[in-house]
Structures are given as C-alpha cells and as structure tokens.
Design a protein around this motif. Structure first.
Motif, PDB file in Angstrom:
ATOM      1  N   GLY A  55     -12.393  10.217  64.365  1.00 50.05           N
ATOM      2  CA  GLY A  55     -12.531  11.446  63.568  1.00 50.05           C
ATOM      3  C   GLY A  55     -11.852  11.384  62.203  1.00 50.05           C
ATOM      4  O   GLY A  55     -12.396  11.897  61.223  1.00 50.05           O
ATOM      5  N   THR A  56     -10.678  10.742  62.144  1.00 49.35           N
ATOM      6  CA  THR A  56      -9.996  10.677  60.832  1.00 49.35           C
ATOM      7  C   THR A  56     -10.723   9.734  59.878  1.00 49.35           C
ATOM      8  O   THR A  56     -10.467   9.734  58.681  1.00 49.35           O
ATOM      9  N   GLN A  57     -11.600   8.911  60.420  1.00 50.01           N
ATOM     10  CA  GLN A  57     -12.302   7.931  59.576  1.00 50.01           C
ATOM     11  C   GLN A  57     -13.732   8.376  59.249  1.00 50.01           C
ATOM     12  O   GLN A  57     -14.172   8.324  58.107  1.00 50.01           O
ATOM     13  N   ARG A  58     -14.478   8.796  60.282  1.00 54.37           N
ATOM     14  CA  ARG A  58     -15.896   9.131  60.036  1.00 54.37           C
ATOM     15  C   ARG A  58     -16.072  10.515  59.421  1.00 54.37           C
ATOM     16  O   ARG A  58     -16.971  10.721  58.625  1.00 54.37           O
ATOM     17  N   LEU A  59     -15.233  11.480  59.804  1.00 54.63           N
ATOM     18  CA  LEU A  59     -15.431  12.841  59.275  1.00 54.63           C
ATOM     19  C   LEU A  59     -15.239  12.877  57.752  1.00 54.63           C
ATOM     20  O   LEU A  59     -16.102  13.418  57.048  1.00 54.63           O
ATOM     21  N   PRO A  60     -14.138  12.297  57.202  1.00 56.79           N
ATOM     22  CA  PRO A  60     -14.017  12.297  55.733  1.00 56.79           C
ATOM     23  C   PRO A  60     -15.161  11.564  55.046  1.00 56.79           C
ATOM     24  O   PRO A  60     -15.626  11.977  53.984  1.00 56.79           O
ATOM     25  N   ARG A  61     -15.648  10.503  55.676  1.00 62.25           N
ATOM     26  CA  ARG A  61     -16.751   9.753  55.052  1.00 62.25           C
ATOM     27  C   ARG A  61     -18.028  10.593  55.023  1.00 62.25           C
ATOM     28  O   ARG A  61     -18.850  10.440  54.132  1.00 62.25           O
ATOM     29  N   LEU A  62     -18.207  11.446  56.015  1.00 61.64           N
ATOM     30  CA  LEU A  62     -19.454  12.227  56.075  1.00 61.64           C
ATOM     31  C   LEU A  62     -19.375  13.522  55.263  1.00 61.64           C
ATOM     32  O   LEU A  62     -20.288  13.832  54.505  1.00 61.64           O
ATOM     33  N   ALA A  95     -12.576  17.443  55.431  1.00 55.31           N
ATOM     34  CA  ALA A  95     -12.150  16.828  56.693  1.00 55.31           C
ATOM     35  C   ALA A  95     -10.671  17.121  56.941  1.00 55.31           C
ATOM     36  O   ALA A  95     -10.264  17.450  58.061  1.00 55.31           O
ATOM     37  N   LYS A  96      -9.871  17.051  55.872  1.00 56.93           N
ATOM     38  CA  LYS A  96      -8.437  17.326  56.036  1.00 56.93           C
ATOM     39  C   LYS A  96      -8.216  18.763  56.500  1.00 56.93           C
ATOM     40  O   LYS A  96      -7.397  19.021  57.381  1.00 56.93           O
TER      41      LYS A  96
END
Ligand code: CO8
Length: 273
Positions: A158-165, A171-172
C-alpha cells in the motif's frame, strides 16, 4: 490442491479467484494467501487463459440469520495478528512476505487481472485491488488503508502502489489518517476505473474481460509488459521498452491478420501467434 479459503474456477479463457471467508469478511490469513499463490501459479502456467478476475465471496447465512456485510477483502486477518507477540519477528515477516509475493505475482502475470470489488476493500483488500490492472467496483464499495488505527502500517504494497496510482500526497492523507473512502471518492482520485450497481458488477467485469479477449492475445500481453516495465523508468528507457514490446507484437501472425482484416473490412481471426 483442494482449497478451503478461496474458490478457483476457469470459465473458458477467464479464470476467477474468489477469496472465500465471508464470515471474516474475506480477511487474508496465511492459508488464504498460500492458496491464492497456488492458484496464481496455475494461471501463470495455463497459456489458454486470457484474463484473471479477483473478487470476494458473499456471505450466505443460514435461514433467518443476517448476512455478514459485503466485502471484497477487509484486510489481513486481524484476529490472527492479535495473537502475535511484539517479540516474534518471524511470524509477521513470513506473513508480510507471503502477502507481498502474492501481490507481486498478480501484478506480474502476463495477462490482465481485473479486481471486482463489492463492499469493503480495506488494508490488504485495497492492496489486493491495487495489485490488479483494472478495478471495477460496486456503488457500495469502500476503500482505505486503516492500518495506523491498529498500530501498524500497510504491508502488502500500500505505501508503494497507492502513491504511484493516486499521487503521493493523497496517498499520505489516506495512510496517515486511516480514512475510509466511498467509491465516488475512489473514482475521483483514480483508484477505481468504473462503478456499477452491485447486481451489475460481475456482468460488467465479464464484459470488460470479453472486450480484452476479442483483441489479439499477444498484443494485450505486450501492452501490459510495456506499461508495467516502463512505468517506473525514465521516459527514454520506457520508450525503448515500448519499442521492444512493439516489435514483439508487430512480428506476429496476428498483426498480419489484424491489419489485413481491417483492409478487407472483415472481423479478424486471432490465433495468438
Ligand atoms: N480480520 C479478521 N476478521 C475480520 C476482519 C479482518 N481484517 N475484518 C472483519 N473481520 C470479522 C470481524 O471480526 C467480525 O467477526 P465476528 O462476527 O466473528 O466478530 C466479522 O468480520 C464482521 O465484522 P464487524 O462485526 O466488524 O462488521 P461491521 O459491519 O461492524 O464492520 C468493517 C465492518 C468496517 C469492515 C470492520 O469489520 C473493520 O473495520 N474491519 C477491519 C478493517 C481493517 O482494519 N483492515 C486492515 C487490516 S490490517 C492489514 O490489512 C495490513 C496488511 C499487511 C499485513 C501484514 C501482516 C503481518
């Protein structure tokens, strides 16, 4: 392998993995993740499959009993996590690494993966949807990363894919607050591709799968590879990856057939070659 926590079906060229623990809102425990890994490996090996759908089972209660709330996946299994002492470093690492492996395997499948999200997709549930290529959801779907409310952080990507999407700061906000968002908000921030009434969700997911299947198989696979491999690269390198994938598709018999069929004003007949 006989599955106890998932359903795994093949419907022609479409495979469906259904997380099947509705009494626990389809929460992901170690056994469920292992079964999912096994089913994904079968999909990886079966070259006749064109699309994978990932979804969650609906509760079917005994007569007179109220059904459990509808869930895609309500996260990693909190009941299980509550039994792990803080000093135990092995169990949570095995758990989180297995979850990561499942998400990565899904993402790296050559064929498209569609998440069909009806109800709660929280924590590991949002993360499972994020590992899919396309998310279709019902109008009662809810998303979020509520891990900080439990004293932990997202662990299945989640900390990786959510900000990317959806972008870093959105995301933060979601991850720092654990806020749960409705499907309209999820659509607004680009997390969800499309929204349907619950009873029309699977029909629309199947329709999407059929639209993909109607296209040239290798071209779809090359498209996914170009997007996934190029996504985190500089544009120059991404463009080189696109040329490689383009050449792969251009040198297929299906490309000859597809372009000829256009000129001859007929439907192409693709053979995946
Ligand atoms: N794990 C286990 N059981 C669950 C979970 C879960 N994630 N979610 C719900 N359940 C169970 C409940 O315990 C309850 O069981 P029972 O009937 O036996 O008491 C049943 O499902 C129904 O749940 P509720 O009674 O709570 O239903 P409500 O309608 O009141 O609420 C909610 C529905 C809002 C979905 C609520 O259940 C909820 O908040 N669930 C938890 C959501 C959550 O916090 N998810 C994130 C989990 S952490 C995570 O995913 C981290 C991923 C990385 C893990 C790394 C591993 C080491």
């Amino acid at each position: 392998m006989a599955y106890e926590n998932i359903l795994f079906e093949k419907k022609g060229e479409i495979a469906v993995i259904t997380v099947n623990r509705p009494k626990a809102l389809n929460a992901l425990n170690l056994a469920t993740l292992s079964e999912m890994r096994d089913a994904i490996k079968i999909v990886e090996a079966d070259k006749a499959l064109r699309v994978l759908i990932v979804t969650g089972a609906e509760d079917k209660p005994a007569e007179g009993k109220k059904p459990m709330p509808r869930a895609f996946v309500a996260g990693a299994d909190i009941v299980l996590m509550s039994t792990i002492p803080a000093a135990d470093k092995k169990t949570p690492r095995d758990f989180v690494e297995l979850g990561q492996e499942v998400m990565r395997r899904l993402e790296k499948l050559p064929i498209p993966v569609i998440a069909a999200v009806d109800g709660f997709a929280l924590g590991g549930g949002t993360e499972l949807a994020l590992a899919c290529d396309i998310i279709y959801a019902s109008d009662r779907a809810k998303f979020g990363q509520p891990e900080v409310k439990l004293g932990l952080i997202p662990g299945f990507g989640g900390t990786q894919r959510l900000p990317r999407l959806v972008g870093r700061n959105l995301a933060k906000e979601l991850i720092y607050t654990g806020d749960i968002i409705d499907v309209q908000r999820a659509r607004e921030i680009g997390l969800v591709n499309a929204v349907f009434p619950p009873e029309a969700l699977m029909e629309n997911v199947m329709g999407l799968a059929q639209r993909i299947i109607a296209c040239a198989p290798l071209a779809v696979v090359d498209s996914k590879r170009a997007i996934n491999e190029g996504y985190h690269k500089e544009l120059d390198e991404g463009s080189r990856i696109e040329v490689d994938c383009f050449m792969n598709s251009f040198t297929t018999e299906d490309r000859v057939e597809g372009t000829k069929a256009f000129v001859e004003k007929r439907k192409p007949s693709f053979r995946g070659k």
